[in-house]
Write a protein that holds these residues in place. Structure first.
Motif, PDB file in Angstrom:
ATOM      1  N   VAL A  69      18.019 -27.274 113.610  1.00 30.72           N
ATOM      2  CA  VAL A  69      16.576 -27.406 113.786  1.00 30.72           C
ATOM      3  C   VAL A  69      16.091 -26.678 115.042  1.00 30.72           C
ATOM      4  CG1 VAL A  69      16.800 -29.640 114.982  1.00 30.72           C
ATOM      5  CG2 VAL A  69      14.668 -29.054 113.827  1.00 30.72           C
ATOM      6  N   LEU A  70      16.882 -26.669 116.126  1.00 32.54           N
ATOM      7  CA  LEU A  70      16.449 -26.006 117.352  1.00 32.54           C
ATOM      8  C   LEU A  70      16.656 -24.498 117.290  1.00 32.54           C
ATOM      9  CD1 LEU A  70      17.643 -28.615 120.001  1.00 32.54           C
ATOM     10  CD2 LEU A  70      15.359 -28.289 119.033  1.00 32.54           C
ATOM     11  N   LEU A  71      17.569 -24.047 116.447  1.00 36.78           N
ATOM     12  CA  LEU A  71      17.700 -22.597 116.222  1.00 36.78           C
ATOM     13  C   LEU A  71      16.461 -22.061 115.523  1.00 36.78           C
ATOM     14  CD1 LEU A  71      21.454 -22.397 115.149  1.00 36.78           C
ATOM     15  CD2 LEU A  71      20.440 -21.470 117.245  1.00 36.78           C
ATOM     16  N   ARG A  72      15.904 -22.849 114.608  1.00 35.93           N
ATOM     17  CA  ARG A  72      14.667 -22.420 113.962  1.00 35.93           C
ATOM     18  C   ARG A  72      13.493 -22.474 114.942  1.00 35.93           C
ATOM     19  NH1 ARG A  72      16.960 -25.703 109.975  1.00 35.93           N
ATOM     20  NH2 ARG A  72      15.462 -27.400 110.341  1.00 35.93           N
ATOM     21  N   ALA A  73      13.509 -23.482 115.799  1.00 33.10           N
ATOM     22  CA  ALA A  73      12.433 -23.584 116.794  1.00 33.10           C
ATOM     23  C   ALA A  73      12.467 -22.402 117.753  1.00 33.10           C
ATOM     24  CB  ALA A  73      12.566 -24.897 117.560  1.00 33.10           C
ATOM     25  N   GLU A  74      13.660 -21.914 118.050  1.00 28.64           N
ATOM     26  CA  GLU A  74      13.804 -20.785 118.974  1.00 28.64           C
ATOM     27  C   GLU A  74      12.940 -19.599 118.564  1.00 28.64           C
ATOM     28  OE1 GLU A  74      17.272 -17.555 120.236  1.00 28.64           O
ATOM     29  OE2 GLU A  74      17.748 -19.225 118.910  1.00 28.64           O
ATOM     30  N   GLU A  75      12.834 -19.363 117.272  1.00 35.79           N
ATOM     31  CA  GLU A  75      12.093 -18.194 116.786  1.00 35.79           C
ATOM     32  C   GLU A  75      10.622 -18.244 117.171  1.00 35.79           C
ATOM     33  OE1 GLU A  75      12.713 -18.139 112.605  1.00 35.79           O
ATOM     34  OE2 GLU A  75      14.917 -18.135 112.761  1.00 35.79           O
ATOM     35  N   HIS A  76      10.093 -19.448 117.409  1.00 33.85           N
ATOM     36  CA  HIS A  76       8.667 -19.603 117.684  1.00 33.85           C
ATOM     37  C   HIS A  76       8.345 -19.706 119.180  1.00 33.85           C
ATOM     38  CE1 HIS A  76       7.896 -20.287 113.391  1.00 33.85           C
ATOM     39  NE2 HIS A  76       9.007 -20.994 113.403  1.00 33.85           N
ATOM     40  N   LEU A  77       9.362 -19.874 120.019  1.00 30.22           N
ATOM     41  CA  LEU A  77       9.098 -20.068 121.442  1.00 30.22           C
ATOM     42  C   LEU A  77       8.373 -18.885 122.082  1.00 30.22           C
ATOM     43  CD1 LEU A  77      12.364 -21.857 122.633  1.00 30.22           C
ATOM     44  CD2 LEU A  77      10.181 -22.869 121.961  1.00 30.22           C
ATOM     45  N   PRO A  78       8.678 -17.628 121.722  1.00 27.68           N
ATOM     46  CA  PRO A  78       7.965 -16.513 122.357  1.00 27.68           C
ATOM     47  C   PRO A  78       6.468 -16.485 122.067  1.00 27.68           C
ATOM     48  CG  PRO A  78      10.017 -15.741 121.385  1.00 27.68           C
ATOM     49  CD  PRO A  78       9.800 -17.153 120.892  1.00 27.68           C
ATOM     50  N   VAL A  79       6.013 -17.277 121.100  1.00 27.62           N
ATOM     51  CA  VAL A  79       4.580 -17.321 120.778  1.00 27.62           C
ATOM     52  C   VAL A  79       3.826 -18.236 121.748  1.00 27.62           C
ATOM     53  CG1 VAL A  79       2.908 -17.882 118.952  1.00 27.62           C
ATOM     54  CG2 VAL A  79       5.119 -16.862 118.363  1.00 27.62           C
ATOM     55  N   PHE A  80       4.530 -19.142 122.411  1.00 25.74           N
ATOM     56  CA  PHE A  80       3.879 -20.080 123.331  1.00 25.74           C
ATOM     57  C   PHE A  80       3.591 -19.348 124.639  1.00 25.74           C
ATOM     58  CE2 PHE A  80       3.789 -23.513 126.503  1.00 25.74           C
ATOM     59  CZ  PHE A  80       2.848 -24.348 125.926  1.00 25.74           C
ATOM     60  N   ASP A  81       2.366 -18.879 124.791  1.00 25.72           N
ATOM     61  CA  ASP A  81       2.025 -18.013 125.923  1.00 25.72           C
ATOM     62  C   ASP A  81       1.335 -18.779 127.051  1.00 25.72           C
ATOM     63  OD1 ASP A  81      -0.295 -18.581 124.635  1.00 25.72           O
ATOM     64  OD2 ASP A  81      -1.036 -16.515 124.520  1.00 25.72           O
ATOM     65  N   ARG A  82       1.704 -20.057 127.209  1.00 27.58           N
ATOM     66  CA  ARG A  82       1.156 -20.861 128.294  1.00 27.58           C
ATOM     67  C   ARG A  82       2.250 -21.123 129.326  1.00 27.58           C
ATOM     68  NH1 ARG A  82      -1.836 -24.969 124.012  1.00 27.58           N
ATOM     69  NH2 ARG A  82      -2.792 -23.280 122.810  1.00 27.58           N
ATOM     70  N   PRO A  83       1.875 -21.568 130.520  1.00 25.47           N
ATOM     71  CA  PRO A  83       2.891 -21.770 131.566  1.00 25.47           C
ATOM     72  C   PRO A  83       4.017 -22.701 131.125  1.00 25.47           C
ATOM     73  CG  PRO A  83       0.692 -21.850 132.502  1.00 25.47           C
ATOM     74  CD  PRO A  83       0.508 -21.824 131.017  1.00 25.47           C
ATOM     75  N   ALA A  84       5.234 -22.330 131.460  1.00 24.17           N
ATOM     76  CA  ALA A  84       6.415 -23.106 131.088  1.00 24.17           C
ATOM     77  C   ALA A  84       7.387 -23.124 132.264  1.00 24.17           C
ATOM     78  CB  ALA A  84       7.093 -22.509 129.855  1.00 24.17           C
ATOM     79  N   LEU A  85       7.781 -24.315 132.662  1.00 22.63           N
ATOM     80  CA  LEU A  85       8.752 -24.487 133.741  1.00 22.63           C
ATOM     81  C   LEU A  85      10.046 -25.017 133.150  1.00 22.63           C
ATOM     82  CD1 LEU A  85       9.356 -24.528 136.820  1.00 22.63           C
ATOM     83  CD2 LEU A  85       8.549 -26.903 136.820  1.00 22.63           C
ATOM     84  N   ILE A  86      11.145 -24.372 133.483  1.00 18.30           N
ATOM     85  CA  ILE A  86      12.467 -24.819 133.038  1.00 18.30           C
ATOM     86  C   ILE A  86      13.194 -25.350 134.272  1.00 18.30           C
ATOM     87  CG2 ILE A  86      14.503 -24.201 131.704  1.00 18.30           C
ATOM     88  CD1 ILE A  86      11.771 -23.568 130.339  1.00 18.30           C
ATOM     89  N   VAL A  87      13.515 -26.634 134.266  1.00 18.74           N
ATOM     90  CA  VAL A  87      14.221 -27.267 135.386  1.00 18.74           C
ATOM     91  C   VAL A  87      15.603 -27.661 134.886  1.00 18.74           C
ATOM     92  CG1 VAL A  87      14.205 -29.127 137.083  1.00 18.74           C
ATOM     93  CG2 VAL A  87      12.032 -28.147 136.291  1.00 18.74           C
ATOM     94  N   TRP A  88      16.625 -27.128 135.519  1.00 15.65           N
ATOM     95  CA  TRP A  88      17.979 -27.358 135.005  1.00 15.65           C
ATOM     96  C   TRP A  88      18.907 -27.816 136.111  1.00 15.65           C
ATOM     97  CZ3 TRP A  88      17.154 -26.367 129.962  1.00 15.65           C
ATOM     98  CH2 TRP A  88      18.211 -26.580 129.060  1.00 15.65           C
ATOM     99  N   ALA A  89      19.762 -28.776 135.792  1.00 12.11           N
ATOM    100  CA  ALA A  89      20.785 -29.231 136.729  1.00 12.11           C
ATOM    101  C   ALA A  89      21.888 -28.186 136.798  1.00 12.11           C
ATOM    102  CB  ALA A  89      21.344 -30.576 136.284  1.00 12.11           C
ATOM    103  N   ARG A  90      22.116 -27.664 137.989  1.00 15.47           N
ATOM    104  CA  ARG A  90      23.120 -26.604 138.135  1.00 15.47           C
ATOM    105  C   ARG A  90      24.514 -27.103 137.757  1.00 15.47           C
ATOM    106  NH1 ARG A  90      22.420 -23.301 143.477  1.00 15.47           N
ATOM    107  NH2 ARG A  90      20.575 -22.670 142.288  1.00 15.47           N
ATOM    108  N   ASP A  91      24.771 -28.402 137.954  1.00 15.93           N
ATOM    109  CA  ASP A  91      26.095 -28.967 137.649  1.00 15.93           C
ATOM    110  C   ASP A  91      26.171 -29.588 136.260  1.00 15.93           C
ATOM    111  OD1 ASP A  91      26.871 -28.293 140.251  1.00 15.93           O
ATOM    112  OD2 ASP A  91      26.265 -30.243 141.052  1.00 15.93           O
ATOM    113  N   ASP A  92      25.201 -29.316 135.408  1.00 14.68           N
ATOM    114  CA  ASP A  92      25.153 -29.937 134.081  1.00 14.68           C
ATOM    115  C   ASP A  92      26.380 -29.550 133.272  1.00 14.68           C
ATOM    116  OD1 ASP A  92      24.384 -31.007 131.570  1.00 14.68           O
ATOM    117  OD2 ASP A  92      22.276 -30.718 132.079  1.00 14.68           O
TER     118      ASP A  92
END
Length: 296
Positions: free
Chosen positions: A218-241
């Motif tokens: 389901v998230l692989l299909r969602a990936e195809e649409h992410l480049p269409v979201f042209d609003r601000p997006a912040l990705i916060v990731w744990a470096r030790d995840d």
């Protein structure tokens, strides 16, 4: 906690604006932030960041039917990831929340991706993805694979299996929450109570886990649409995840046209538990950037 009746059932939620007796643009007149949690968790995941942000933001955090909720859902409720994403959209509509910053951690981040990828983002002005499932990482890590296997049990056997989670040492194992949080032992104990003590929640949890892991693309299909979201997006990731690969955070930041990556030290996946102040600071800075900004 307040409650709202949605098509799937009754959903409890925290709302700092309503708590203060304010209207839709509550708090200090600042932005509205809606927080989504992951599997076998509830809205208390966000207690730390909400405490930091509520003075200048309206903070809204629903407890979604993902296994730690306290009111059983209707028998016909769709508890798949797309079904719960639609429930999030219904929640935003019913509360008439507009131009929200939609924040998701763990499976909550997967829900954010589905909300924006299915064209249901009219009420979403910005998104924050915090160490979450993405792409082919479903089920994620040992914890995800264990939940997928446990979901195949009957509700009664699932309940017996989950009785082990009463013990803190068991919850700290890698197959439980051990690779998800460094410091959140008390929270994980609270999250287990509904499924341990309530038969109808065990039924919901089994239905939900089977539905979630029935479609691992389901998230692989969602990936195809992410480049269409042209609003601000912040990705916060744990470096030790050790459950959500940092490479996925970097890839999400590249896919989203206004994506920006912030890495957090000394944290596992559940950054709201391990580094609430750091996360709140990142969200505060992000929500204070006016309008679509080329820097994002």
């Amino acid at each position: 906690m307040r409650e709202i009746e949605l098509t799937a059932g009754t959903v409890a939620y925290e709302d700092t604006g309503e708590r203060a007796g304010a209207g839709a643009d509550a708090g200090s007149g600042g932005p509205t932030v809606v927080f989504l949690h992951g599997l076998m968790m509830d809205a208390s995941l966000w207690d730390g960041p909400i405490a930091e942000l509520s003075g200048e933001h309206r903070c809204v955090a629903p407890t979604l039917p993902l296994g730690a909720h306290r009111r059983a859902m209707r028998d016909d409720a769709d508890l798949s990831l797309p079904g719960v994403a639609r429930l999030v959209v219904e929640f935003l509509d019913r509360l008439d929340l507009r131009d929200v910053t939609l924040v998701g951690n763990d499976t909550g981040g997967a829900l954010v991706q589905l909300v924006i990828s299915e064209g249901a983002a009219e009420r979403v002005g910005r998104v924050v993805l915090v160490s979450c499932e993405a792409f082919d990482n479903l089920p994620p890590g040992l914890t995800g694979r264990m939940l997928a296997l446990a979901g195949k049990l009957s509700p009664r056997m699932f309940g017996l299996f989950m009785q082990q989670m009463r013990i803190g040492a068991v919850r700290r194992l890698p197959i439980a929450f051990g690779r998800l949080t460094r410091r959140g032992g008390a929270a994980t104990g609270r999250w287990m109570r509904p499924v341990i003590t309530q038969q109808e929640i065990r039924r919901d949890a089994v239905r939900m886990l089977r539905a979630v892991f029935a479609d691992t693309r389901v998230l692989l299909r969602a990936e195809e649409h992410l480049p269409v979201f042209d609003r601000p997006a912040l990705i916060v990731w744990a470096r030790d995840d050790r459950v959500m690969p940092l490479a996925h955070g970097r890839r999400l930041a590249e896919l989203l046209p206004q994506g920006r990556l912030v890495e957090i030290e000394d944290s596992y996946t559940l950054v709201p538990l391990d580094q609430p102040t750091e996360l709140a600071s990142a969200v505060r800075e992000f929500t204070c950037v006016p309008g679509p900004d080329p820097r994002w």
